[in-house]
Design a protein around this motif. Sequence first.
Motif, PDB file in Angstrom:
ATOM      1  N   ARG A 155     -12.958 -25.185 -76.479  1.00  0.00           N
ATOM      2  CA  ARG A 155     -14.097 -24.251 -76.533  1.00  0.00           C
ATOM      3  C   ARG A 155     -14.785 -24.318 -77.904  1.00  0.00           C
TER       4      ARG A 155
ATOM      5  N   ALA B 263      -9.402 -23.374 -67.163  1.00  0.00           N
ATOM      6  CA  ALA B 263      -8.380 -22.326 -67.284  1.00  0.00           C
ATOM      7  C   ALA B 263      -7.991 -21.776 -65.913  1.00  0.00           C
ATOM      8  N   GLU B 264      -8.961 -21.659 -65.025  1.00  0.00           N
ATOM      9  CA  GLU B 264      -8.680 -21.117 -63.690  1.00  0.00           C
ATOM     10  C   GLU B 264      -7.887 -22.088 -62.825  1.00  0.00           C
TER      11      GLU B 264
ATOM     12  N   HIS C 152     -18.782 -22.823 -71.936  1.00  0.00           N
ATOM     13  CA  HIS C 152     -17.889 -21.735 -71.523  1.00  0.00           C
ATOM     14  C   HIS C 152     -17.507 -21.865 -70.051  1.00  0.00           C
ATOM     15  N   GLU C 153     -18.469 -22.229 -69.219  1.00  0.00           N
ATOM     16  CA  GLU C 153     -18.197 -22.402 -67.793  1.00  0.00           C
ATOM     17  C   GLU C 153     -17.174 -23.529 -67.561  1.00  0.00           C
TER      18      GLU C 153
ATOM     19  N   ASP D 234     -13.730 -22.277 -68.792  1.00  0.00           N
ATOM     20  CA  ASP D 234     -13.231 -21.255 -67.874  1.00  0.00           C
ATOM     21  C   ASP D 234     -12.752 -21.874 -66.562  1.00  0.00           C
TER      22      ASP D 234
END
Length: 135
Positions: free
Chosen positions: A45, A70-71, A63-64, A67
Motif C-alpha cells: 500500500r 487482503a480479502e 487501495h482497491e 483491499d
Amino acid sequence: MRVVLDANVLVSAAISTGPPRQIVAAWIDGRFELVASPTLLGELRDVLTGPKLRPWVAPALAHEFVDGLAEGAVMLDDSDQPRPVSPDADDDYLLELGRAAAADYLVSGDRHLLGLADRTPSVLTPRQFLDRLAP
C-alpha cells in the motif's frame, strides 16, 4: 499450492503487463492460494500510493487492489521476531511468512532473496513460478 508474492511482484502486477500480472490473474482464477500478512500489504500500500507511482496508479485504485488482495488471500499475522536469513534484513519477514504458512514458493524479483539457495519455501522469479504453474 500456497504462495507468497513479494511486494515487488505485486507492484509490477499493478503497473505493468507480463509475468507478475499473469500470476495475479492465475490467483484470481483459483490456481493457487496467496498468503499475505499485514506487513506485506502495508508495504504494498505504501509503495502503490506513494508519489513515485502516482503517474501509473491512482490512489483509489491502489487501495482497491490491496483491499482485494487482503480479502482473498490467506492472511497470517507477522512474526514478532523473524529469524535473520537474508542479506537484507527487511526481507526476513517474507521468508518467515512463507515458513509459517507452509508455502510452496516465495515469488520475488529481489536479488537478495533469489540468491538464497535451498530455502523453504523455494524462492523463484515470476517467470520461474509461471513455468511451474503451467499445466
